[in-house]
Design a protein around this motif. Structure first.
Motif, PDB file in Angstrom:
ATOM      1  N   TYR A  24     -39.315 -22.410 -27.263  1.00 41.87           N
ATOM      2  CA  TYR A  24     -40.275 -21.221 -27.120  1.00 41.87           C
ATOM      3  C   TYR A  24     -39.763 -20.196 -28.230  1.00 41.87           C
ATOM      4  N   ARG A  25     -40.872 -19.226 -28.456  1.00 44.02           N
ATOM      5  CA  ARG A  25     -40.462 -18.440 -29.123  1.00 44.02           C
ATOM      6  C   ARG A  25     -40.620 -16.929 -28.574  1.00 44.02           C
ATOM      7  N   VAL A  26     -39.738 -16.114 -28.409  1.00 47.53           N
ATOM      8  CA  VAL A  26     -39.431 -15.057 -27.422  1.00 47.53           C
ATOM      9  C   VAL A  26     -39.248 -13.692 -28.235  1.00 47.53           C
ATOM     10  N   GLU A  27     -39.733 -12.522 -27.831  1.00 51.54           N
ATOM     11  CA  GLU A  27     -39.429 -11.481 -28.407  1.00 51.54           C
ATOM     12  C   GLU A  27     -38.464 -10.652 -27.260  1.00 51.54           C
ATOM     13  N   VAL A  28     -37.530 -10.217 -27.445  1.00 48.97           N
ATOM     14  CA  VAL A  28     -36.808  -9.576 -26.536  1.00 48.97           C
ATOM     15  C   VAL A  28     -36.457  -8.099 -26.986  1.00 48.97           C
ATOM     16  N   LEU A  29     -36.129  -7.330 -25.865  1.00 46.85           N
ATOM     17  CA  LEU A  29     -35.618  -5.835 -26.192  1.00 46.85           C
ATOM     18  C   LEU A  29     -34.122  -5.923 -26.734  1.00 46.85           C
ATOM     19  N   GLY A  30     -33.705  -5.314 -27.640  1.00 48.67           N
ATOM     20  CA  GLY A  30     -32.221  -5.012 -28.057  1.00 48.67           C
ATOM     21  C   GLY A  30     -32.012  -6.283 -28.905  1.00 48.67           C
ATOM     22  N   MET A  31     -30.743  -6.409 -29.524  1.00 52.34           N
ATOM     23  CA  MET A  31     -30.151  -7.407 -30.166  1.00 52.34           C
ATOM     24  C   MET A  31     -29.082  -8.071 -29.904  1.00 52.34           C
ATOM     25  N   PRO A  32     -29.041  -9.167 -29.342  1.00 49.85           N
ATOM     26  CA  PRO A  32     -27.929  -9.782 -28.746  1.00 49.85           C
ATOM     27  C   PRO A  32     -26.693  -9.950 -29.971  1.00 49.85           C
ATOM     28  N   GLU A  33     -25.730  -9.781 -29.416  1.00 48.51           N
ATOM     29  CA  GLU A  33     -24.354  -9.715 -30.274  1.00 48.51           C
ATOM     30  C   GLU A  33     -24.103 -10.886 -31.227  1.00 48.51           C
ATOM     31  N   ASN A  34     -24.487 -12.056 -30.431  1.00 47.73           N
ATOM     32  CA  ASN A  34     -24.036 -13.292 -31.511  1.00 47.73           C
ATOM     33  C   ASN A  34     -25.493 -13.975 -31.871  1.00 47.73           C
ATOM     34  N   ASN A  35     -25.545 -14.588 -32.892  1.00 43.46           N
ATOM     35  CA  ASN A  35     -26.794 -15.205 -33.525  1.00 43.46           C
ATOM     36  C   ASN A  35     -27.352 -16.447 -32.705  1.00 43.46           C
ATOM     37  N   GLU A  36     -26.415 -16.903 -31.906  1.00 45.01           N
ATOM     38  CA  GLU A  36     -26.825 -17.893 -30.818  1.00 45.01           C
ATOM     39  C   GLU A  36     -25.917 -17.876 -29.616  1.00 45.01           C
ATOM     40  N   GLY A  37     -26.388 -18.394 -28.717  1.00 45.73           N
ATOM     41  CA  GLY A  37     -25.698 -18.409 -27.392  1.00 45.73           C
ATOM     42  C   GLY A  37     -26.362 -19.181 -26.350  1.00 45.73           C
ATOM     43  N   ALA A  38     -25.654 -19.483 -25.115  1.00 48.92           N
ATOM     44  CA  ALA A  38     -26.299 -20.092 -24.093  1.00 48.92           C
ATOM     45  C   ALA A  38     -26.046 -19.227 -22.783  1.00 48.92           C
ATOM     46  N   ILE A  39     -26.904 -19.307 -21.754  1.00 48.38           N
ATOM     47  CA  ILE A  39     -26.835 -18.771 -20.756  1.00 48.38           C
ATOM     48  C   ILE A  39     -26.990 -19.814 -19.567  1.00 48.38           C
ATOM     49  N   SER A  40     -25.982 -19.837 -18.789  1.00 51.88           N
ATOM     50  CA  SER A  40     -25.786 -20.649 -17.697  1.00 51.88           C
ATOM     51  C   SER A  40     -25.731 -20.211 -16.538  1.00 51.88           C
ATOM     52  N   GLN A  41     -26.153 -19.165 -16.228  1.00 52.45           N
ATOM     53  CA  GLN A  41     -26.194 -18.470 -14.736  1.00 52.45           C
ATOM     54  C   GLN A  41     -26.970 -19.167 -14.017  1.00 52.45           C
ATOM     55  N   PRO A  42     -26.595 -19.852 -12.692  1.00 56.26           N
ATOM     56  CA  PRO A  42     -27.399 -20.602 -11.606  1.00 56.26           C
ATOM     57  C   PRO A  42     -28.574 -19.566 -11.299  1.00 56.26           C
ATOM     58  N   LEU A  43     -29.815 -20.154 -10.909  1.00 55.62           N
ATOM     59  CA  LEU A  43     -30.925 -19.618 -10.276  1.00 55.62           C
ATOM     60  C   LEU A  43     -31.457 -20.189  -9.152  1.00 55.62           C
ATOM     61  N   ASP A  44     -31.460 -19.310  -8.018  1.00 55.64           N
ATOM     62  CA  ASP A  44     -32.081 -19.933  -6.816  1.00 55.64           C
ATOM     63  C   ASP A  44     -30.984 -20.929  -6.348  1.00 55.64           C
ATOM     64  N   GLY A  45     -29.558 -20.746  -6.508  1.00 54.26           N
ATOM     65  CA  GLY A  45     -28.543 -21.698  -5.992  1.00 54.26           C
ATOM     66  C   GLY A  45     -28.547 -23.110  -6.864  1.00 54.26           C
ATOM     67  N   ARG A  50     -31.173 -18.964 -30.110  1.00 53.57           N
ATOM     68  CA  ARG A  50     -30.730 -18.596 -31.327  1.00 53.57           C
ATOM     69  C   ARG A  50     -31.755 -17.468 -31.978  1.00 53.57           C
ATOM     70  N   ILE A  51     -31.014 -16.508 -32.675  1.00 58.37           N
ATOM     71  CA  ILE A  51     -32.028 -15.382 -33.122  1.00 58.37           C
ATOM     72  C   ILE A  51     -32.565 -15.946 -34.590  1.00 58.37           C
ATOM     73  N   ILE A  52     -33.975 -15.708 -34.474  1.00 57.57           N
ATOM     74  CA  ILE A  52     -34.984 -15.968 -35.615  1.00 57.57           C
ATOM     75  C   ILE A  52     -34.947 -14.651 -36.649  1.00 57.57           C
ATOM     76  N   SER A  53     -35.104 -13.367 -36.078  1.00 59.97           N
ATOM     77  CA  SER A  53     -35.038 -12.142 -36.694  1.00 59.97           C
ATOM     78  C   SER A  53     -34.848 -11.012 -36.054  1.00 59.97           C
ATOM     79  N   ARG A  54     -34.546  -9.785 -36.413  1.00 58.92           N
ATOM     80  CA  ARG A  54     -34.253  -8.654 -35.805  1.00 58.92           C
ATOM     81  C   ARG A  54     -35.088  -7.695 -36.308  1.00 58.92           C
ATOM     82  N   ASN A  55     -35.401  -6.542 -35.567  1.00 53.71           N
ATOM     83  CA  ASN A  55     -36.114  -5.279 -35.955  1.00 53.71           C
ATOM     84  C   ASN A  55     -35.641  -4.246 -35.332  1.00 53.71           C
TER      85      ASN A  55
END
Length: 294
Positions: free
Chosen positions: A173-194, A202-207
């Motif tokens: 997926y290509r996603v535009e997000v608010l702000g600038m993540p500190e690391n150029n790449e990362g993983a989110i593993s927080q459980p959802l709905d148990g 990974r960051i493609i570009s910053r504005n």
């Protein structure tokens, strides 16, 4: 009952009590007070359901369909929904057993009880000549645009569903997000709905001027609104998301595009890749790169 006595949106369910009942359209018009024209429109757009003893629940579109005793007929009527002019999906590749589509934003993946004319599956059913069945094998949020596969037989649906359930389809997926993540790449593993949920980015570009970043995202699981919820929970919500995050609602559409699918065809054994050409295609339309390896 007169139509004026009904609420604007209604759900009507009635069992047929004898074998001398009229056609489905006449039956519904009589008991709801809606005009036959409105009932026919609702039937054509998938808002009428039939349950016959010994059979499953199906959408009923034929106005003259003869009812039998003990049939159960449903009408889920929402004039606002039925009057919508849905965006049109594009068939990008036809593999006969299944096809790859570009789903524009604000088109449902599949219909609801209140109709299916505003869904990708219904558009896929009516696109081919002769018509083909269409089965959902994965989902994409209504607000999101991008690539989707549609199966055209129960056999194909079964084989493709196994690929998705065993995580043998790479979804990017290509996603535009608010702000600038500190690391150029990362993983989110927080459980959802148990349940376990893993999102990698990974960051493609910053504005810096707009205080936004564009990410390439892959998901290892498929929880409800997973990408949107995970990015919001780390403080970088998807721009334009009407539901999750704060400071990201700028009056523009959701900036989340399913831009690539990669899989091994369950019928030929070939590795296949469908990829949107560039980061603007999610807004402009279905540009596509195709790849096949024997």
């Amino acid at each position: 009952m007169q139509a004026s006595q009904w609420p604007e949106k209604l759900s009507f369910v009635r069992a047929v009590t004898d074998d001398t009942s009229p056609g489905a359209c006449d039956f519904l018009a009589f008991y709801t007070g809606l005009s036959k024209g409105r009932v026919k429109d609702a039937m054509n757009k998938g808002a009428v359901w039939l349950q016959r003893k010994g059979s499953g629940r199906i959408r009923l579109r034929k106005a003259s369909f003869r009812l039998r005793k003990e049939d159960i007929l449903e009408l889920h009527y929402d004039p606002k929904l039925l009057s919508m002019d849905p965006p049109i999906a594009s068939c990008l590749q036809d593999y006969k057993h299944y096809s790859v589509w570009f789903k524009p934003a604000n088109l449902l993946s599949q219909g609801t009880d209140f109709g299916d004319h505003g869904s990708l599956l219904r558009q896929a059913e009516t696109y081919f000549n002769p018509r083909r069945e269409a089965f959902l094998v994965h989902r994409l949020d209504r607000e999101a645009a991008g690539l989707m596969m549609v199966a055209h037989s129960k056999k194909a649906a079964g084989r493709l569903s196994i690929l998705f359930s065993e995580h043998r389809v790479v979804k990017r997926y290509r996603v535009e997000v608010l702000g600038m993540p500190e690391n150029n790449e990362g993983a989110i593993s927080q459980p959802l709905d148990g349940k376990t949920a893993v999102t990698r980015y990974r960051i493609i570009s910053r504005n810096p001027e707009a205080d936004t970043s564009t990410l390439e995202v892959e998901i290892e699981t498929g929880r409800l609104h997973q990408i949107r919820r995970h990015l919001a929970c780390i403080g970088h919500p998807v721009m334009g998301d009407p539901r999750y995050g704060a400071g990201n609602k700028d009056g523009k559409p959701l900036r989340l595009t399913a831009c690539e699918l990669a899989w091994r065809c369950p019928f030929t054994g070939n590795e296949r890749v469908s990829s949107l050409k560039n980061e603007e295609d999610g807004d402009r339309g279905p540009g596509l790169r195709q790849g096949v390896k024997a």
